[in-house]
Design a protein around this motif. Structure first.
Motif, PDB file in Angstrom:
ATOM      1  N   LEU A 278       0.820  -1.208   0.000  1.00  0.00           N
ATOM      2  CA  LEU A 278       0.000   0.000   0.000  1.00  0.00           C
ATOM      3  C   LEU A 278       0.855   1.260   0.000  1.00  0.00           C
ATOM      4  CD1 LEU A 278      -2.731  -1.209   2.498  1.00  0.00           C
ATOM      5  CD2 LEU A 278      -3.066  -0.737   0.059  1.00  0.00           C
ATOM      6  N   GLN A 279       1.990   1.211   0.712  1.00  0.00           N
ATOM      7  CA  GLN A 279       2.903   2.360   0.723  1.00  0.00           C
ATOM      8  C   GLN A 279       3.393   2.677  -0.686  1.00  0.00           C
ATOM      9  OE1 GLN A 279       7.068   1.745   1.532  1.00  0.00           O
ATOM     10  NE2 GLN A 279       7.040   3.255   3.186  1.00  0.00           N
ATOM     11  N   GLN A 280       3.816   1.652  -1.409  1.00  0.00           N
ATOM     12  CA  GLN A 280       4.407   1.880  -2.725  1.00  0.00           C
ATOM     13  C   GLN A 280       3.363   2.162  -3.798  1.00  0.00           C
ATOM     14  OE1 GLN A 280       7.710   2.256  -3.541  1.00  0.00           O
ATOM     15  NE2 GLN A 280       7.734   2.374  -1.313  1.00  0.00           N
ATOM     16  N   PHE A 281       2.245   1.441  -3.799  1.00  0.00           N
ATOM     17  CA  PHE A 281       1.226   1.656  -4.827  1.00  0.00           C
ATOM     18  C   PHE A 281       0.448   2.940  -4.588  1.00  0.00           C
ATOM     19  CE2 PHE A 281       0.579  -2.855  -6.737  1.00  0.00           C
ATOM     20  CZ  PHE A 281       1.910  -2.828  -7.133  1.00  0.00           C
ATOM     21  N   GLY A 282       0.715   3.612  -3.463  1.00  0.00           N
ATOM     22  CA  GLY A 282       0.190   4.955  -3.274  1.00  0.00           C
ATOM     23  C   GLY A 282       0.914   5.996  -4.094  1.00  0.00           C
ATOM     24  N   GLY A 283       1.978   5.589  -4.824  1.00  0.00           N
ATOM     25  CA  GLY A 283       2.618   6.465  -5.804  1.00  0.00           C
ATOM     26  C   GLY A 283       3.851   7.204  -5.368  1.00  0.00           C
ATOM     27  N   VAL A 284       4.417   6.866  -4.208  1.00  0.00           N
ATOM     28  CA  VAL A 284       5.484   7.705  -3.660  1.00  0.00           C
ATOM     29  C   VAL A 284       6.698   7.810  -4.569  1.00  0.00           C
ATOM     30  CG1 VAL A 284       6.395   5.771  -2.267  1.00  0.00           C
ATOM     31  CG2 VAL A 284       6.952   8.136  -1.670  1.00  0.00           C
ATOM     32  N   ASN A 285       7.173   6.692  -5.122  1.00  0.00           N
ATOM     33  CA  ASN A 285       8.404   6.770  -5.914  1.00  0.00           C
ATOM     34  C   ASN A 285       8.177   7.406  -7.274  1.00  0.00           C
ATOM     35  OD1 ASN A 285      10.278   5.961  -4.082  1.00  0.00           O
ATOM     36  ND2 ASN A 285      10.372   3.842  -4.753  1.00  0.00           N
ATOM     37  N   SER A 377       2.257  14.597   4.244  1.00  0.00           N
ATOM     38  CA  SER A 377       1.535  13.526   4.922  1.00  0.00           C
ATOM     39  C   SER A 377       2.308  12.211   4.861  1.00  0.00           C
ATOM     40  CB  SER A 377       0.151  13.333   4.282  1.00  0.00           C
ATOM     41  OG  SER A 377      -0.618  14.506   4.383  1.00  0.00           O
ATOM     42  N   PHE A 378       2.872  11.900   3.712  1.00  0.00           N
ATOM     43  CA  PHE A 378       3.671  10.685   3.577  1.00  0.00           C
ATOM     44  C   PHE A 378       4.872  10.729   4.518  1.00  0.00           C
ATOM     45  CE2 PHE A 378       6.938   7.990   1.748  1.00  0.00           C
ATOM     46  CZ  PHE A 378       6.228   6.844   1.400  1.00  0.00           C
ATOM     47  N   SER A 379       5.520  11.875   4.594  1.00  0.00           N
ATOM     48  CA  SER A 379       6.690  12.022   5.453  1.00  0.00           C
ATOM     49  C   SER A 379       6.339  11.855   6.926  1.00  0.00           C
ATOM     50  CB  SER A 379       7.334  13.401   5.236  1.00  0.00           C
ATOM     51  OG  SER A 379       7.738  13.572   3.900  1.00  0.00           O
ATOM     52  N   LEU A 380       5.131  12.229   7.308  1.00  0.00           N
ATOM     53  CA  LEU A 380       4.705  12.146   8.704  1.00  0.00           C
ATOM     54  C   LEU A 380       4.614  10.714   9.201  1.00  0.00           C
ATOM     55  CD1 LEU A 380       3.612  13.757  11.189  1.00  0.00           C
ATOM     56  CD2 LEU A 380       1.321  13.370  10.250  1.00  0.00           C
ATOM     57  N   GLY A 381       4.183   9.783   8.344  1.00  0.00           N
ATOM     58  CA  GLY A 381       3.972   8.430   8.846  1.00  0.00           C
ATOM     59  C   GLY A 381       4.187   7.316   7.854  1.00  0.00           C
ATOM     60  N   MET A 382       3.549   7.377   6.695  1.00  0.00           N
ATOM     61  CA  MET A 382       3.613   6.270   5.746  1.00  0.00           C
ATOM     62  C   MET A 382       5.015   6.018   5.218  1.00  0.00           C
ATOM     63  SD  MET A 382       0.915   4.499   5.352  1.00  0.00           S
ATOM     64  CE  MET A 382       1.449   3.587   3.902  1.00  0.00           C
ATOM     65  N   GLY A 383       5.864   7.033   5.252  1.00  0.00           N
ATOM     66  CA  GLY A 383       7.232   6.831   4.784  1.00  0.00           C
ATOM     67  C   GLY A 383       8.046   5.964   5.720  1.00  0.00           C
ATOM     68  N   GLY A 384       7.992   6.254   7.015  1.00  0.00           N
ATOM     69  CA  GLY A 384       8.868   5.580   7.964  1.00  0.00           C
ATOM     70  C   GLY A 384       8.248   4.460   8.765  1.00  0.00           C
TER      71      GLY A 384
END
Length: 473
Positions: A278-285, A377-384
């Motif tokens: 879910l982290q990756q398919f949310g589009g981060v990279n 938002s990603f940096s706050l939680g989903m990243g780490g």
């Protein structure tokens, strides 16, 4: 290492689960613990600089070496192919040679990769260098959070492990900034500096006490634990807990990746794989690798957009580090996933308005706001936090194989997104970000229903609550 087999066992909840209120050792960080963590997260900075390199280098590389969009997409995404290779061997190297050796080997790969990129004259040398850089990243993405989780007290573990993501953000952000002033070759040479810094410092930090216990070096394990906690700290309870828990699980045969799918590890695997996918398919990279082109497509200034991303990333990641052991993992994940869902929806709305030729002056600003909301938002939680939880939920006998598998899944999903992102944007910018928004919405449900809270519990307590604990019948 030889594996062990025993008589049939029955599974029960360990006594240590009721020990959560007992004080194991001081949770005040020592100077050695702080310095050791700093050395470890130097590798995280390397990780971030490799991820951030492709965005500022894109125009310089494509102009000088005359690369097409497809060829540059190969360059950007082959990093994740290398990371998959590194992921496959990461658990084995970290388990059999130790956490420090794994970090050192990864930095050698990264140094060689940066040098090859810096002196490349043709596209295929670029690919070789980027592939080697990815191999080092695959190792680092597993071993750094695992090492930090294994050396820190339970009351500090979440925040300290989340520094991994903070340093990744610093690597990405500073590479964006420096890349605005240096050409792509000089930027690659600059990338070798943090690699050398960690490589030269590894001999001065202790090995993980839990790894030392795993390989039977109990005296060295307790010695390392005492140094990390401070000479006046009482580590007897923590050392006993590590020894007993390690010995209990070591009685079982070391689990292969296939063996991870036994019922015994089902909860841990479901949580770990679910968060990673879910982290990756949310589009981060896709957003991180091609931020510059997103801003250009939206009709916004590339330089202003990049600086704005940097301004948001680091403070929000730092806030996540501070809140990790105060609010807990699950609340931060829920807030973070909600923010990424909103950010992608705003970006999708921006491109939708452009397609309709409406609000032309407003839509580029909306795209910027969407990307910034997503990034913050990603940096706050989903990243780490997925990396924090991954380092916490698997017992010592499967940590290597589980870590290799989850890291491989992470980079496989990352490759899929990073390679297809430019093609998806060519198909429909609106549709691309709407898909990402929908996946982020699914993440909210997954966290709310399945992900456990690990705040304030020892690694042994967390692992025993998710995985049946073997005791002799």
């Amino acid at each position: 290492m030889e594996t062990k087999s025993t008589e049939p066992t029955e599974f029960s909840t360990p006594l240590l689960l009721s020990s959560s209120s007992r004080r194991i050792s001081s949770s005040v960080p020592t100077i050695l613990l702080l310095l050791t963590t700093l050395v470890a997260v130097s590798g995280s900075y390397v990780f971030g600089s490799a991820v951030g390199y492709s965005s500022p280098a894109q125009s310089g590389i494509t102009d000088e070496l005359n690369l097409s969009v497809a060829e540059y997409s190969i360059f950007g995404s082959i990093l994740t192919i290398g990371a998959m290779i590194g992921a496959i061997v990461s658990g084995s190297i970290a388990d059999y040679a130790g956490r420090r050796v794994a970090m050192g080997f990864s930095e050698l790969c990264c140094i060689l990769g940066w040098l090859i990129i810096a002196f490349s004259k043709v596209a295929w040398w670029l690919y070789v260098g980027r592939l080697l850089l990815g191999c080092g990243m695959g190792l680092l993405s597993f071993v750094v959070p695992v090492y930090i989780a294994e050396i820190t007290p339970k009351d500090l573990r979440g925040g300290f492990t989340a520094i991994h993501q903070l340093m990744i953000c610093c690597g990405v952000s500073l590479t964006y900034l420096v890349g605005a002033y240096l050409n792509w070759r000089a930027l690659a040479l600059v990338g070798t500096f943090p690699c050398l810094a960690q490589l030269l410092s590894l001999s001065f930090i202790p090995e993980s006490p839990r790894w030392l216990a795993k390989v039977g070096r109990m005296e060295r394990s307790e010695y390392a634990l005492q140094h990390l906690r401070g000479k006046n700290a009482d580590v007897s309870q923590e050392a006993t807990e590590i020894r007993d828990f390690t010995e209990a699980f070591q009685q079982q045969t070391e689990a292969s990746i296939i063996a991870l799918f036994q019922l015994q590890y089902l909860k841990s695997i479901t949580v770990g794989v679910g968060l990673i996918i879910l982290q990756q398919f949310g589009g981060v990279n896709g957003i991180a690798f091609y931020a510059s082109s997103i801003f250009v497509s939206a009709g916004f200034s590339q330089s202003i957009g990049t600086i704005a991303m940097v301004t948001v990333q680091i403070p929000m990641t730092a806030l996540g580090v501070i809140l990790m052991d105060k609010s807990g993992r699950r609340p931060l994940l829920l807030i973070s996933a909600s923010g990424t869902c909103l950010g992608c929806f705003l970006a999708s709305l921006s491109f939708f308005l452009q397609d309709l030729h409406k609000w032309k002056e407003f839509s580029p600003i909306l795209a910027l706001v969407g990307v910034l909301v997503y990034t913050g938002s990603f940096s706050l939680g989903m990243g780490g936090i997925p990396w924090v939880i991954m380092s916490e939920i698997f017992p010592i006998n499967v940590k290597g194989s589980a870590g290799s598998f989850l890291t491989f899944v992470h980079w496989l999903c990352s490759w899929i997104i990073s390679y297809t992102f430019n093609f998806l944007m060519g198909w429909s910018s609106t549709g691309t970000f709407f898909i990402f928004s929908s996946i982020c919405g699914l993440t909210i449900l997954f966290v709310a229903k399945i992900v456990p809270e690990t705040k304030g519990r020892t690694l042994e307590e967390v692992q025993a609550s998710l995985n049946p604990y073997p005791t002799k019948s």
